[in-house]
Enzyme design. Structure first.
Site, PDB file in Angstrom:
ATOM      1  N   GLY A  31       0.851  -1.183   0.000  1.00 49.99           N
ATOM      2  CA  GLY A  31       0.000   0.000   0.000  1.00 49.99           C
ATOM      3  C   GLY A  31       0.890   1.237   0.000  1.00 49.99           C
ATOM      4  N   TRP A  63      -8.398   1.170  -2.270  1.00 47.60           N
ATOM      5  CA  TRP A  63      -9.830   1.326  -2.022  1.00 47.60           C
ATOM      6  C   TRP A  63     -10.165   2.676  -1.389  1.00 47.60           C
ATOM      7  CZ3 TRP A  63     -13.406  -1.905  -3.934  1.00 47.60           C
ATOM      8  CH2 TRP A  63     -12.960  -3.138  -4.378  1.00 47.60           C
ATOM      9  N   GLU A 132     -14.116  16.633   5.102  1.00 48.13           N
ATOM     10  CA  GLU A 132     -14.734  15.406   5.598  1.00 48.13           C
ATOM     11  C   GLU A 132     -14.973  15.570   7.088  1.00 48.13           C
ATOM     12  OE1 GLU A 132     -12.239  12.097   4.499  1.00 48.13           O
ATOM     13  OE2 GLU A 132     -12.944  12.122   2.440  1.00 48.13           O
ATOM     14  N   HIS A 256     -17.069   2.835  10.049  1.00 52.95           N
ATOM     15  CA  HIS A 256     -17.433   3.951   9.165  1.00 52.95           C
ATOM     16  C   HIS A 256     -18.950   4.097   9.167  1.00 52.95           C
ATOM     17  CE1 HIS A 256     -17.763   6.590   5.732  1.00 52.95           C
ATOM     18  NE2 HIS A 256     -16.448   6.697   5.701  1.00 52.95           N
ATOM     19  N   ARG A 305     -16.275  10.839  12.814  1.00 49.28           N
ATOM     20  CA  ARG A 305     -17.083   9.683  12.403  1.00 49.28           C
ATOM     21  C   ARG A 305     -17.557   8.814  13.545  1.00 49.28           C
ATOM     22  NH1 ARG A 305     -12.728   7.058   8.433  1.00 49.28           N
ATOM     23  NH2 ARG A 305     -13.520   8.805   7.268  1.00 49.28           N
ATOM     24  N   HIS A 366     -14.140  -0.336   9.522  1.00 44.21           N
ATOM     25  CA  HIS A 366     -13.441   0.425   8.480  1.00 44.21           C
ATOM     26  C   HIS A 366     -11.940   0.516   8.724  1.00 44.21           C
ATOM     27  CE1 HIS A 366     -12.951   3.351   5.319  1.00 44.21           C
ATOM     28  NE2 HIS A 366     -12.530   4.289   6.144  1.00 44.21           N
ATOM     29  N   ARG A 401      -9.502   7.597  14.393  1.00 42.14           N
ATOM     30  CA  ARG A 401      -8.752   8.297  13.350  1.00 42.14           C
ATOM     31  C   ARG A 401      -9.583   9.388  12.683  1.00 42.14           C
ATOM     32  NH1 ARG A 401      -8.605   7.626   7.898  1.00 42.14           N
ATOM     33  NH2 ARG A 401      -9.894   5.758   8.056  1.00 42.14           N
ATOM     34  N   LEU A 407      -3.872   7.709   4.795  1.00 39.57           N
ATOM     35  CA  LEU A 407      -2.898   7.720   3.690  1.00 39.57           C
ATOM     36  C   LEU A 407      -1.725   8.620   4.073  1.00 39.57           C
ATOM     37  CD1 LEU A 407      -5.280   7.996   0.578  1.00 39.57           C
ATOM     38  CD2 LEU A 407      -4.054   5.973   1.357  1.00 39.57           C
TER      39      LEU A 407
HETATM   40  C1  SIN Z   1     -14.081   8.056   3.278  1.00 35.58           C
HETATM   41  O1  SIN Z   1     -13.857   8.376   2.119  1.00 35.58           O
HETATM   42  O2  SIN Z   1     -15.127   8.300   3.875  1.00 35.58           O
HETATM   43  C2  SIN Z   1     -13.027   7.330   4.017  1.00 35.58           C
HETATM   44  C3  SIN Z   1     -11.877   8.188   4.236  1.00 35.58           C
HETATM   45  C4  SIN Z   1     -11.088   7.667   5.367  1.00 35.58           C
HETATM   46  O3  SIN Z   1     -11.343   6.592   5.873  1.00 35.58           O
HETATM   47  O4  SIN Z   1     -10.203   8.389   5.816  1.00 35.58           O
END
Ligand code: SIN
Length: 568
Positions: A31, A63, A132, A256, A305, A366, A401, A407
């Site tokens: 990855g 993904w 986000e 998630h 989240r 997730h 997180r 990433l």
């Molecule tokens: C998402 O696109 O909702 C996931 C992004 C993430 O897990 O950081």
């Protein structure tokens, strides 16, 4: 609390290695973390071996939809990114790790662009940024609309292909790491791995090295439904645990909030509806059409989240639902198709049109916020062993997180690890050691029995029931008892091989996770303890689990440094 002892074997039953190879460094996983680390190491050390379980592009990175977070906007600052990360982490982030992430992150993303990753650009040619959950600013860079991970993976693999003829780097695909090899002093000195190959590199072999970097991703397949791909069976994390490395915060599993709900019977990898869809204005509703996130948090549908997942679970519980709905209809077909092409295509394949239909969604596993504990250089508690990306616990994520920080973590810490390994090799600080106790192992070794692949579903149900987003003393104790019973089953039919190794890795991690989940008597981060519904100051600690010399898992608590300047 009556704690059941958990005893793990030192290694899995496997044939004795039939071949051996040697490198300076073995990087396990392909990855963003593994590829970045291997590419950077290759410029600096004589011989890097990169091994990956199936093909280079098969891991979780490809993904990732939403994007990669970094303070790239002129008005944004690393400090603000740090503040948001600490809030999401619910009091358990290691501030210095977060500081490294947010200050080094922007340059690392620019380097990715220089390497060839094509992020979506605005009219002025700057990287387009979106928002986000948990972010107070637009700081999520994305590619191909909702295919950020796939683009990053493509760019890194292309860079790797350019140097594939270089004798300083070798790539082996279809290579599942079975265990870590250790020397008499406990230091890691390579891996045993199973290669589905041809000629000399076929079957179980040994790759000896002065340092091993685990970048093997997460453990999503431990649950019945997950956004993780099938390869996410926690192999690196389990091998590290068996080799004596400290694994920390494993109980903090992120669920998630918006995973497409395909019915009770749906198992395995499920379609993710990126948080970025809410970032662009979609919102959650219950069966009466009520926008239930409003009033629960100042950021409503874009709260961190864990808060959104909890809001959904509350509504599902109150109204007897097995899912809620995401409403993106007002965004319109043209915008949705352009901004989220992969999500729209997948939804349509499954019979839902986001421009027309409410999308049924429910939380699903997730991300593993915990993992193999590392310091700021990526070093684990075992000499010679490094961990990077989701397999690791750098302290960046705390109990939960922040969106799109994963990433970035892989990228930033891969650089740090490559730098540290290089410096130590140059200083002669990473010796070539002789492995002990590797050859001649088989199913005759007590405790190294394997769990039959056919019991994986039962294991996943146990974990989902006992250690899901809603837990209690009873549910976690139930999971512990059921896992202990699985561990003791006669396993004559489980022949050593990839299926049984993966399933046994899930079992070992499940046992460690359930142990920590049961001990943590509070609600924090990714989960709710229904019997302890509040966050407790006494539990503002990391729990680390280590396998002792007698095989028993030992838990130790570590206090968290005060997050200064945060809104935690
Ligand atoms: C998402 O696109 O909702 C996931 C992004 C993430 O897990 O950081």
């Amino acid at each position: 609390m009556n704690e059941l002892p958990v005893v793990l074997p030192r290694r899995l039953a496997a044939a004795a290695p039939g071949w051996t190879t040697t490198a300076d460094v073995v990087v396990v996983g392909s990855g963003i973390a593994g590829l970045t680390c291997a590419l950077r190491l290759r410029e600096r050390v004589d011989r890097v071996l990169l091994v990956t379980k199936t093909v280079l592009s098969a891991g979780s990175t490809a993904w990732a939809q939403g994007g990669i977070a970094a303070a790239l906007h002129p008005e944004d600052t690393p400090q603000e990114h740090l503040d948001d990360t600490l809030v999401a982490g619910a009091g358990l982030c290691d501030v210095e790790a977060v500081r490294a992430l947010v200050t080094e992150g922007p340059d690392r993303v620019r380097e990715l662009v220089a390497l060839g990753a094509h992020f979506d650009l605005d009219d002025g040619g700057e990287i387009k940024l979106t928002r986000e959950g948990g972010h107070h600013r637009d700081r999520i860079a994305h590619a191909g609309g909702d295919a950020t991970g796939a683009e990053i993976s493509r760019a890194l693999i292309a860079a790797l292909q350019q140097v594939r003829d270089d004798p300083g780097i070798e790539v082996v695909e279809h290579a599942l790491v079975v265990d870590l090899m250790t020397a008499a002093d406990g230091a890691v000195c390579g891996v045993t791995l199973h290669v589905i190959g041809e000629g000399q590199r076929d079957g179980v072999g040994a790759a000896r090295a002065r340092a091993v970097v685990l970048a093997t991703g997460g453990l999503g397949q431990i649950y019945t439904s997950t956004t993780n791909p099938p390869v996410a069976t926690g192999d690196g994390m389990a091998a590290a645990l068996r080799a004596g490395a400290r694994v920390t915060d494993l109980e903090f599993v992120q669920f998630h909030p918006t995973v497409l709900f395909l019915g009770e019977g749906s198992t395995g990898q499920q379609p993710l509806i990126s948080e970025a869809v809410r970032g662009e204005g979609a919102f959650l509703v219950d069966d009466t059409g009520r926008r239930f996130m409003q009033g629960r948090h100042e950021l409503a549908d874009l709260a961190p989240r864990d808060i959104v997942a909890r809001g959904i679970l509350d509504v599902m519980g109150e109204r007897g639902l097995d899912h809620v709905w995401l409403d993106a209809r007002h965004l319109g077909a043209a915008f949705l198709e352009e901004r989220f092409p992969s999500i729209v295509a997948r939804c349509r394949e499954l019979g839902f049109d986001p421009a027309v239909d409410l999308l049924p969604v429910a939380p699903a596993q997730h991300y593993a916020s915990g993992g193999v504990e590392t310091d700021l250089r990526g070093r684990t508690s075992v000499d010679g062993l490094y961990a990077c990306g989701e397999v690791s616990c750098t302290g960046v994520h705390g109990a939960n997180r922040l969106a799109s920080n994963s990433l970035l973590e892989g990228l930033v810490f891969a650089h740090r690890i490559a730098d540290d390994v290089t410096a130590r090799l140059e200083a002669g600080d990473l010796a070539a050691r002789e492995p002990v106790g590797v050859t001649g192992e088989g199913r005759d070794v007590p405790g190294s029995d394997l769990l039959d692949r056919r019991l994986r579903v039962e294991l996943q149900r146990t974990m989902t029931r006992g250690c899901g987003p809603l837990r209690s003393a009873g549910s976690t104790a139930g999971a512990q008892a059921e896992l202990a019973a699985l561990a003791e089953l006669p396993v004559a039919s489980a022949d050593p091989g990839p299926d049984a190794w993966e399933t046994t890795n899930l079992l070992h991690l499940g046992q460690a996770l359930a142990l920590l989940a049961r001990r943590r008597e509070e609600t924090r981060g990714g989960h709710v303890r229904t019997d302890f519904p509040e966050r407790e100051e006494r539990w503002r600690v990391h729990q680390g689990v280590t396998r002792g010399a007698d095989g028993r898992l030992v838990v130790a608590e570590r206090t968290v440094a005060e997050p200064m300047g945060a809104r935690a």
